[in-house]
Design a protein around this motif. Structure first.
Motif, PDB file in Angstrom:
ATOM      1  N   THR A  63      55.371  -7.423  -9.126  1.00  0.00           N
ATOM      2  CA  THR A  63      55.826  -8.608  -8.405  1.00  0.00           C
ATOM      3  C   THR A  63      54.656  -9.585  -8.266  1.00  0.00           C
ATOM      4  O   THR A  63      54.110  -9.746  -7.167  1.00  0.00           O
ATOM      5  N   PRO A  64      54.268 -10.245  -9.342  1.00  0.00           N
ATOM      6  CA  PRO A  64      53.069 -11.099  -9.283  1.00  0.00           C
ATOM      7  C   PRO A  64      53.158 -12.233  -8.280  1.00  0.00           C
ATOM      8  O   PRO A  64      52.149 -12.592  -7.661  1.00  0.00           O
ATOM      9  N   ALA A  65      54.336 -12.825  -8.094  1.00  0.00           N
ATOM     10  CA  ALA A  65      54.445 -13.956  -7.166  1.00  0.00           C
ATOM     11  C   ALA A  65      54.266 -13.496  -5.725  1.00  0.00           C
ATOM     12  O   ALA A  65      53.543 -14.121  -4.942  1.00  0.00           O
ATOM     13  N   ILE A  66      54.941 -12.409  -5.364  1.00  0.00           N
ATOM     14  CA  ILE A  66      54.801 -11.890  -3.995  1.00  0.00           C
ATOM     15  C   ILE A  66      53.382 -11.389  -3.777  1.00  0.00           C
ATOM     16  O   ILE A  66      52.798 -11.559  -2.691  1.00  0.00           O
ATOM     17  N   PRO A 207      68.707  -9.069 -14.642  1.00  0.00           N
ATOM     18  CA  PRO A 207      68.726  -9.478 -16.052  1.00  0.00           C
ATOM     19  C   PRO A 207      68.148  -8.377 -16.950  1.00  0.00           C
ATOM     20  O   PRO A 207      67.329  -7.555 -16.519  1.00  0.00           O
ATOM     21  N   ASP A 208      68.577  -8.391 -18.197  1.00  0.00           N
ATOM     22  CA  ASP A 208      68.166  -7.349 -19.141  1.00  0.00           C
ATOM     23  C   ASP A 208      66.649  -7.262 -19.292  1.00  0.00           C
ATOM     24  O   ASP A 208      66.119  -6.191 -19.609  1.00  0.00           O
ATOM     25  N   ARG A 209      65.950  -8.362 -19.071  1.00  0.00           N
ATOM     26  CA  ARG A 209      64.490  -8.334 -19.262  1.00  0.00           C
ATOM     27  C   ARG A 209      63.784  -7.437 -18.243  1.00  0.00           C
ATOM     28  O   ARG A 209      62.592  -7.161 -18.382  1.00  0.00           O
ATOM     29  N   PHE A 210      64.520  -6.970 -17.234  1.00  0.00           N
ATOM     30  CA  PHE A 210      63.934  -6.065 -16.244  1.00  0.00           C
ATOM     31  C   PHE A 210      64.522  -4.653 -16.368  1.00  0.00           C
ATOM     32  O   PHE A 210      64.509  -3.880 -15.412  1.00  0.00           O
ATOM     33  N   ALA A 221      62.208  -7.402  -9.047  1.00  0.00           N
ATOM     34  CA  ALA A 221      61.419  -8.145 -10.036  1.00  0.00           C
ATOM     35  C   ALA A 221      62.037  -9.516 -10.303  1.00  0.00           C
ATOM     36  O   ALA A 221      61.322 -10.513 -10.470  1.00  0.00           O
ATOM     37  N   TYR A 222      63.373  -9.574 -10.339  1.00  0.00           N
ATOM     38  CA  TYR A 222      64.030 -10.866 -10.559  1.00  0.00           C
ATOM     39  C   TYR A 222      63.825 -11.784  -9.363  1.00  0.00           C
ATOM     40  O   TYR A 222      63.541 -12.984  -9.517  1.00  0.00           O
TER      41      TYR A 222
END
Length: 715
Positions: A63-66, A207-210, A221-222
């Protein structure tokens, strides 16, 4: 090499230390003497457990933003919510008052009182532009949670199958875009923004990317990705460093830790401990961590302190500003939480708890006490006799009897002079610890219904009500599910049971009347709707009952009764243009479309002028009348408007598909019909799609969809 004298060195050290202390003191003085210069942003991420965030030590998701907010701000390690549900928790954190004080104690059946002063109003009075953007219908405008906001966006692109399951939400990315647009319009500096994201709330569908993460962690993550977009916006507009950003959650998620998969029933750490990160203006005390016990109702006095506004004396919370400044620790406090979901939904005992720096006490039919230092997972109830509770094995002088007495007294003090958190009659009600498996079975049935697996859902619900015939909500869900797949006899039977259990409530009578209309037993339907009107007490229920009587009168071709009923609806709620609508419908039903059209348009104008709630079928009939008048462009507008408010209206979808086909837009017609099948997943949508594809000349497509329907709905 010569060394400076010791006295000289001491002087340099003293000067340096004095300079550093002066800088700290100057910063604190600046904080004390000047209000915030940038925006205040509260990001509420629904159902987010802190122990699933890297900022709190978790390592199975990124979770880079958090993480950046945590590194730029102050992390509160022991923050707690006051209710494990969305609406009561937000009402508490935005008012600074506990659920039994706001009166909002469950996600359904309550709303914020019109006179309740929320944070948005307090800040608006200080000259702030206030905006709220939410991602769940649990926080819709009608709940009152938007009070005090200049701008409040709670419009959901509704999935009809989700509506049946009580899960109406929108993608958090869409909400974040709206938040950016609002910040753009107000300039950003003196602005207060509440951004609510519904990820990672059930159903987990990241989403599939996660896909490398578990579904719950994938949604986290989303949510982090969405937070990152807002952070980038703030940086791009030179607002990030000036911003005060609060990231928190309204409650956690059970994930099976004590049997509950979601939230609402229990008051253990997994559902009431929440993340709380405050990034201050100028990134003050970046990376600091606070271990004091704090609570969500501390948010309002904290922000009021930061903007140098007076704090109302009615607030229970305490300002966190001393902790943000790195001052001395505060005296300990007991945090109150309550769970009434089991009581309201199934008639089980409600729960109330107090949590201090060491213990959690839960008042229930069988009381619980946990030593959170020695037993952070809350497995050993110290009030249950047994070898694991033997004081000689505790390894410390802790006295559970003394602890439970102190915490029980704290709970009594918190609730004294207010509506009791747990009425004394609750002692005879089932303890949720003994009944949570029923709730999990019910939630499984709701999930099956949401996925369109109606027969499985109905079978599971029928098993539940056979074993537990007293469960009102199980009968209610059974009735709604059976109705959706045209099993009106099953729905009617379930509604009859509902009436027997709750004879003074209108919902059962209204549901029974609607099922009887489908069974073409109109006189019986009229009688049930009349009973609903007799027992209804609040305005919304009275309007619903009398609107249904109007629809039944129209179906019976009883113009006199329809007009009389329309007048009663308008008397109850003048914002509903029912008299004009009925006059238009009577002309429409007689085939006088040219005469009906101006009245439909007049009803739409009246509704807009009065600011009333959307009215089912109004825009559909206007659109259909326009299409009959060979005015397809205008008809398309009204069809889309109907679907905007009532996306489950199959007639509107069918009408729009026919319009697209007639105007040479076959691909759009196919898309509308395919979306209808996918979202509703019921016999009505399959049947209508097959009929229309047949009329469009797509014989094989019509045959395929009929075959699919037979396979799905064979029972």
């Amino acid at each position: 090499m010569s060394h400076p004298p010791f006295r000289y060195t001491l002087i340099l050290v003293s000067v340096g230390l004095s300079t550093a202390l002066a800088a700290v003191g100057g910063w604190r003085y600046a904080r004390a003497s000047a209000p915030l210069a940038g925006p205040i942003i509260v990001i509420s991420i629904d159902s987010l457990r802190p122990d699933h965030l890297p900022a709190y030590g978790y390592r199975k998701v990124e979770t880079p933003a958090i993480d950046e907010l945590a590194n730029s701000g102050v992390v509160f390690e022991r923050a707690f919510a006051h209710a494990p549900q969305t609406l009561p928790s937000h009402a508490a954190l935005l008012s600074g008052r506990l659920p039994f004080e706001t009166g909002v104690r469950d996600d359904t059946g309550g709303s914020v009182r019109p006179g309740e002063r929320l944070l948005a109003q307090m800040l608006r009075e200080r000259g702030y532009a206030t905006g709220g953007v939410v991602s769940s219908s649990l926080l819709r405008q009608e709940t009152g949670i938007g009070q005090g906001f200049d701008f409040f966006d709670a419009e959901m692109p509704v999935d009809p199958s989700a509506r049946a399951a009580g899960r109406v939400q929108r993608d958090g990315a869409h909400s974040e875009q709206i938040a950016e647009q609002w910040l753009e319009t107000v300039g950003g500096s003196r602005a207060f923004l509440l951004l609510h994201l519904n990820e990672p709330h059930k159903p987990y569908a990241p989403p599939d990317r996660f896909s490398q993460y578990s579904p719950y962690d994938g949604e986290i993550a989303y949510a982090d990705e969405i937070v990152g977009r807002l952070v980038r916006y703030l940086k791009t507009h030179q607002l990030y460093d000036r911003s005060t950003i609060v990231l928190l959650s309204d409650h956690g998620e059970g994930l099976g830790d004590h049997g509950e998969q979601e939230h609402g029933l229990f008051l253990y750490d997994e559902t009431i401990r929440v993340p709380l990160i405050i990034k201050q203006e100028g990134n003050a005390r970046a990376g600091a961590r606070v271990s004091d016990v704090v609570q969500l109702i501390d948010l309002v006095p904290t922000i009021l302190d930061l903007v140098q506004a007076p704090t109302p004396g009615s607030l229970r919370g305490r300002s966190l500003e001393p902790l943000l400044d790195g001052g001395s620790r505060r005296p300990g406090q007991a945090v109150y939480s309550e769970a009434l979901y089991g009581r309201y939904l199934f008639g089980w005992s409600e729960l109330a708890s107090v949590t201090d720096g060491r213990y959690r006490y839960i008042r229930a039919p069988r009381e619980e006490l946990y030593d959170l230092e020695r037993d952070p997972n809350e497995r050993d109830n110290l009030l249950v006799p047994g070898p694991q509770e033997n004081l000689s094995n505790l390894g410390n002088p802790a006295n559970p009897e003394r602890a439970v007495q102190a915490l029980a007294e704290a709970l009594d003090r918190l609730t004294s002079g207010t509506a009791p958190a747990v009425p004394t009659s609750s002692a005879s009600l089932p303890d949720p610890k003994d009944t949570y498996q029923i709730l999990e079975a019910y939630r499984s049935a709701v999930e099956l219904a949401s996925a369109g697996e109606w027969s499985k859902a109905i079978g599971l619900l029928q098993r539940i009500v056979r074993e537990h015939p007293e469960l009102v909500e199980a009968w209610n869900q059974l009735a709604r599910s059976a109705y959706r797949i045209d099993r009106y006899d099953v729905a009617l039977g379930a509604y009859k049971h509902l009436i027997a259990l709750r004879p003074s409530e209108p919902a059962g009578y209204i549901g029974a009347a609607e099922a009887l209309v489908k069974l073409k037993r109109l006189e019986d339907a009229r009688a049930e709707a009349a009973r609903a009107a007799d027992v209804a007490t609040d305005r919304a229920a009275r309007v619903s009952a009398h609107e249904l009587l109007v629809r039944i009168a129209l179906a019976r071709r009883d113009a006199e009764a329809a007009r009389a009923g329309a007048g009663r609806v308008h008397d109850i709620d003048p914002s509903v243009p029912m008299p004009t609508y009925v006059d238009a419908r009577l002309l429409y039903d007689q085939g006088h479309y040219a005469d009906a059209l101006p009245l439909f348009e007049q009803a739409i104008a009246e509704l807009k002028k009065a600011g009333g709630l959307p009215m089912a079928d109004l825009h559909y009939y206007a659109a259909d009348t326009l299409e009959r008048a060979a005015r397809p462009q205008e008809a398309e507008v009204w069809f889309l408007e109907e679907l905007r408010y009532f996306p489950g209206n199959t007639r509107a979808r069918g009408g729009l598909a026919s319009l697209y086909h007639a105007t040479g837009r076959p691909d759009e017609a196919d898309k509308i019909l395919s979306e209808m099948i996918e979202t509703r997943k019921d016999p009505e949508s399959y049947s209508l799609a097959a009929r229309l594809w047949q009329s469009f000349g797509k014989i094989r497509q019509a045959a395929a969809i009929r075959a699919e329907a037979r396979k799905i709905f064979s029972y």
